[in-house]
Design a protein around this motif. Structure first.
Motif, PDB file in Angstrom:
ATOM      1  N   ASN A 156      -0.497  21.230 -20.290  1.00  0.00           N
ATOM      2  CA  ASN A 156       0.686  21.817 -20.928  1.00  0.00           C
ATOM      3  C   ASN A 156       1.330  20.928 -21.974  1.00  0.00           C
ATOM      4  OD1 ASN A 156       0.834  22.648 -17.692  1.00  0.00           O
ATOM      5  ND2 ASN A 156       1.082  24.370 -19.096  1.00  0.00           N
ATOM      6  N   SER A 157       1.209  19.597 -21.783  1.00  0.00           N
ATOM      7  CA  SER A 157       1.876  18.688 -22.705  1.00  0.00           C
ATOM      8  C   SER A 157       1.222  17.315 -22.664  1.00  0.00           C
ATOM      9  CB  SER A 157       3.361  18.559 -22.345  1.00  0.00           C
ATOM     10  OG  SER A 157       3.968  17.512 -23.078  1.00  0.00           O
ATOM     11  N   PRO A 158       1.046  16.660 -23.819  1.00  0.00           N
ATOM     12  CA  PRO A 158       0.494  15.302 -23.839  1.00  0.00           C
ATOM     13  C   PRO A 158       1.410  14.291 -23.162  1.00  0.00           C
ATOM     14  CG  PRO A 158       1.259  15.939 -26.025  1.00  0.00           C
ATOM     15  CD  PRO A 158       1.299  17.181 -25.186  1.00  0.00           C
ATOM     16  N   VAL A 159       2.685  14.664 -22.994  1.00  0.00           N
ATOM     17  CA  VAL A 159       3.621  13.765 -22.305  1.00  0.00           C
ATOM     18  C   VAL A 159       3.111  13.442 -20.915  1.00  0.00           C
ATOM     19  CG1 VAL A 159       5.943  13.555 -21.350  1.00  0.00           C
ATOM     20  CG2 VAL A 159       5.631  14.552 -23.630  1.00  0.00           C
ATOM     21  N   PHE A 160       2.564  14.439 -20.240  1.00  0.00           N
ATOM     22  CA  PHE A 160       2.067  14.214 -18.870  1.00  0.00           C
ATOM     23  C   PHE A 160       0.780  13.403 -18.884  1.00  0.00           C
ATOM     24  CE2 PHE A 160       4.828  17.921 -18.399  1.00  0.00           C
ATOM     25  CZ  PHE A 160       5.579  17.527 -17.287  1.00  0.00           C
ATOM     26  N   CYS A 161       0.019  13.474 -19.960  1.00  0.00           N
ATOM     27  CA  CYS A 161      -1.148  12.597 -20.099  1.00  0.00           C
ATOM     28  C   CYS A 161      -0.691  11.138 -20.136  1.00  0.00           C
ATOM     29  CB  CYS A 161      -1.935  12.927 -21.375  1.00  0.00           C
ATOM     30  SG  CYS A 161      -2.634  14.582 -21.429  1.00  0.00           S
ATOM     31  N   TRP A 162       0.370  10.866 -20.897  1.00  0.00           N
ATOM     32  CA  TRP A 162       0.899   9.508 -21.002  1.00  0.00           C
ATOM     33  C   TRP A 162       1.450   9.034 -19.665  1.00  0.00           C
ATOM     34  CZ3 TRP A 162      -0.378   6.363 -24.657  1.00  0.00           C
ATOM     35  CH2 TRP A 162      -0.648   6.828 -25.936  1.00  0.00           C
ATOM     36  N   ILE A 163       2.169   9.905 -18.966  1.00  0.00           N
ATOM     37  CA  ILE A 163       2.750   9.505 -17.678  1.00  0.00           C
ATOM     38  C   ILE A 163       1.640   9.156 -16.701  1.00  0.00           C
ATOM     39  CG2 ILE A 163       4.098  10.287 -15.688  1.00  0.00           C
ATOM     40  CD1 ILE A 163       5.713  12.019 -17.621  1.00  0.00           C
ATOM     41  N   PHE A 172       0.822  -1.211   0.000  1.00  0.00           N
ATOM     42  CA  PHE A 172       0.000   0.000   0.000  1.00  0.00           C
ATOM     43  C   PHE A 172       0.856   1.261   0.000  1.00  0.00           C
ATOM     44  CE2 PHE A 172      -4.278  -1.754   1.125  1.00  0.00           C
ATOM     45  CZ  PHE A 172      -5.007  -0.937   0.262  1.00  0.00           C
ATOM     46  N   ILE A 173       1.918   1.258   0.802  1.00  0.00           N
ATOM     47  CA  ILE A 173       2.792   2.434   0.867  1.00  0.00           C
ATOM     48  C   ILE A 173       3.398   2.721  -0.502  1.00  0.00           C
ATOM     49  CG2 ILE A 173       4.952   3.325   1.825  1.00  0.00           C
ATOM     50  CD1 ILE A 173       4.252   1.819   4.423  1.00  0.00           C
ATOM     51  N   ILE A 174       3.891   1.681  -1.161  1.00  0.00           N
ATOM     52  CA  ILE A 174       4.470   1.854  -2.502  1.00  0.00           C
ATOM     53  C   ILE A 174       3.396   2.335  -3.482  1.00  0.00           C
ATOM     54  CG2 ILE A 174       5.569   0.642  -4.442  1.00  0.00           C
ATOM     55  CD1 ILE A 174       6.817  -1.254  -2.332  1.00  0.00           C
ATOM     56  N   TYR A 175       2.194   1.771  -3.350  1.00  0.00           N
ATOM     57  CA  TYR A 175       1.069   2.177  -4.200  1.00  0.00           C
ATOM     58  C   TYR A 175       0.746   3.659  -4.003  1.00  0.00           C
ATOM     59  CZ  TYR A 175      -3.827   2.402  -5.753  1.00  0.00           C
ATOM     60  OH  TYR A 175      -5.005   2.752  -6.350  1.00  0.00           O
ATOM     61  N   PHE A 176       0.702   4.107  -2.739  1.00  0.00           N
ATOM     62  CA  PHE A 176       0.408   5.512  -2.456  1.00  0.00           C
ATOM     63  C   PHE A 176       1.451   6.435  -3.075  1.00  0.00           C
ATOM     64  CE2 PHE A 176      -1.838   4.181   1.721  1.00  0.00           C
ATOM     65  CZ  PHE A 176      -2.975   3.869   1.003  1.00  0.00           C
ATOM     66  N   ILE A 177       2.710   6.037  -2.986  1.00  0.00           N
ATOM     67  CA  ILE A 177       3.782   6.847  -3.585  1.00  0.00           C
ATOM     68  C   ILE A 177       3.579   6.963  -5.091  1.00  0.00           C
ATOM     69  CG2 ILE A 177       6.263   6.928  -4.061  1.00  0.00           C
ATOM     70  CD1 ILE A 177       6.682   5.588  -1.314  1.00  0.00           C
ATOM     71  N   CYS A 178       3.248   5.838  -5.717  1.00  0.00           N
ATOM     72  CA  CYS A 178       3.057   5.838  -7.181  1.00  0.00           C
ATOM     73  C   CYS A 178       1.895   6.725  -7.601  1.00  0.00           C
ATOM     74  CB  CYS A 178       2.834   4.410  -7.682  1.00  0.00           C
ATOM     75  SG  CYS A 178       4.289   3.351  -7.592  1.00  0.00           S
ATOM     76  N   ILE A 179       0.754   6.633  -6.905  1.00  0.00           N
ATOM     77  CA  ILE A 179      -0.395   7.431  -7.328  1.00  0.00           C
ATOM     78  C   ILE A 179      -0.177   8.908  -7.006  1.00  0.00           C
ATOM     79  CG2 ILE A 179      -2.034   5.529  -7.181  1.00  0.00           C
ATOM     80  CD1 ILE A 179      -3.098   6.741  -4.586  1.00  0.00           C
ATOM     81  N   THR A 180       0.617   9.205  -5.971  1.00  0.00           N
ATOM     82  CA  THR A 180       0.938  10.608  -5.678  1.00  0.00           C
ATOM     83  C   THR A 180       1.733  11.218  -6.828  1.00  0.00           C
ATOM     84  OG1 THR A 180       0.951  10.184  -3.295  1.00  0.00           O
ATOM     85  CG2 THR A 180       2.071  12.174  -4.065  1.00  0.00           C
ATOM     86  N   ILE A 181       2.714  10.473  -7.319  1.00  0.00           N
ATOM     87  CA  ILE A 181       3.490  10.934  -8.487  1.00  0.00           C
ATOM     88  C   ILE A 181       2.565  11.119  -9.686  1.00  0.00           C
ATOM     89  CG2 ILE A 181       5.286  10.277 -10.142  1.00  0.00           C
ATOM     90  CD1 ILE A 181       6.673   8.775  -7.821  1.00  0.00           C
ATOM     91  N   GLY A 182       1.647  10.167  -9.866  1.00  0.00           N
ATOM     92  CA  GLY A 182       0.709  10.251 -10.980  1.00  0.00           C
ATOM     93  C   GLY A 182      -0.158  11.497 -10.905  1.00  0.00           C
TER      94      GLY A 182
END
Length: 329
Positions: free
Chosen positions: A322-329, A303-313
């Motif tokens: 600003n950019s479609p690159v962030f849509c892909w990320i 869960f902790i790793i999952y929370f970190i990932c979705i926070t970055i997302g």
């Protein structure tokens, strides 16, 4: 005489995994998967308020939890198989009403009812089967079966505009109702509540059978010390509920609004749908990886790793205009 080999991922176990993944796909699609495409089409064709529909849809998703409590007693009496079959047939009937009704109040009531029923076949039933068949390997198994949730992005969302466009609102939802009814029939004919009913062992491990009768008797007479009152007073209960609940609410809110949001930023509908589908494929990979993490490191660390990932997302979503690159990320 050759001894029969058993495995936690033997043919019968794989069959239950695929079935459970389909159950998760059905529940996620008809309860939380309509916001991006189905609801806007209904609102436009019948001149309904899309904002009201989306609000009720969010309530419906939350009411899965209420459904779990409502159907918990039925789960104990009927078993997962029968409870799932009954609530799937009921959901199929409601999806027919969903497709053909011209009344907005009835439409909203159906959305609510589908959410409550989802708590029965998807949560009580799907999770119950998983616990029965894999008591110590639930993490890695859920890594596979929850791919059904992600498949909503790949199968249901891109398909529904084409289906509804070709057959009309009622005809398209009738097809979905028939599919759900077929899953209910498969439940009655093929699903077993426990691996023992299928001639297998929990976790595919024959050692479970050594003291099986004794364990079964102990479980039958077991009285849990965790009453509803004690759980309600325990801070850990609320930490888990709100910790997981808010994270899932955030992710599902994004999923439910991703395509309209990207279109609102000026991206083409085809581009937004493509990103959504590719994200679903990535989610399938992520589902497997987090299942492995859960099995190897435990649920808390997963869960902790999952929370970190979705926070970055979610940080990346701030830069989507600003950019479609962030849509892909």
């Amino acid at each position: 005489m050759e001894t029969k080999k058993h495995s936690w991922h033997g043919p019968k176990q794989v069959g239950i995994m695929i079935y459970t993944a389909i159950i998760f796909l059905v529940g996620t699609s008809i309860i939380g998967g309509n916001n991006n495409t189905v609801f806007p089409m209904f609102a436009e064709m019948r001149n309904w308020d899309i904002n009201l529909i989306n609000i009720v849809s969010g309530i419906s998703c939350a009411l899965k939890g209420v459904g779990i409590l409502i159907f918990a007693g039925a789960m104990r009496r009927l078993g997962a198989k029968m409870l799932m079959a009954i609530t799937l047939f009921a959901s199929a009937a409601l999806v027919l009403v969903f497709g053909f009704t011209q009344s907005l109040p009835i439409y909203l009531v159906v959305i609510i009812a589908l959410g409550i029923l989802g708590g029965a076949y998807e949560k009580n039933g799907g999770m119950g089967l998983t616990a029965n068949w894999w008591p110590t390997k639930k993490g890695v198994v859920l890594g596979f079966t929850t791919m059904g949730i992600i498949l909503m992005n790949v199968v249901y969302v891109p398909m529904m505009p084409k289906l509804l466009g070709a057959l009309g609102l009622g005809g398209g939802m009738a097809v979905i109702a028939v599919i759900i009814a077929i899953v209910a029939v498969i439940t009655l004919l093929c699903v077993k509540n426990t691996p023992e009913e299928a001639g297998e062992y929990p976790d595919g491990d024959p050692e479970f059978a050594v003291d099986g009768a004794k364990i079964a008797e102990e479980m039958k007479n077991y009285k849990s010390p965790f009453t509803l009152g004690k759980l309600a007073k325990d801070p850990t209960t609320w930490f888990m509920a709100f910790g997981a609940g808010f994270a899932f609410m955030a992710v599902m809110s994004y999923i439910a609004s991703a395509i309209p949001t990207m279109i609102g930023y000026g991206y083409e509908p085809g581009f937004a749908t493509m990103i959504f589908a590719v994200g679903g494929v990535c989610g399938i990979i992520g589902s497997f990886l987090f299942g492995v993490i859960d099995q190897k490191m435990g649920t808390k660390k997963a869960f902790i790793i999952y929370f970190i990932c979705i926070t970055i997302g979610f940080i990346c979503t701030l830069f989507m205009p600003n950019s479609p690159v962030f849509c892909w990320i």
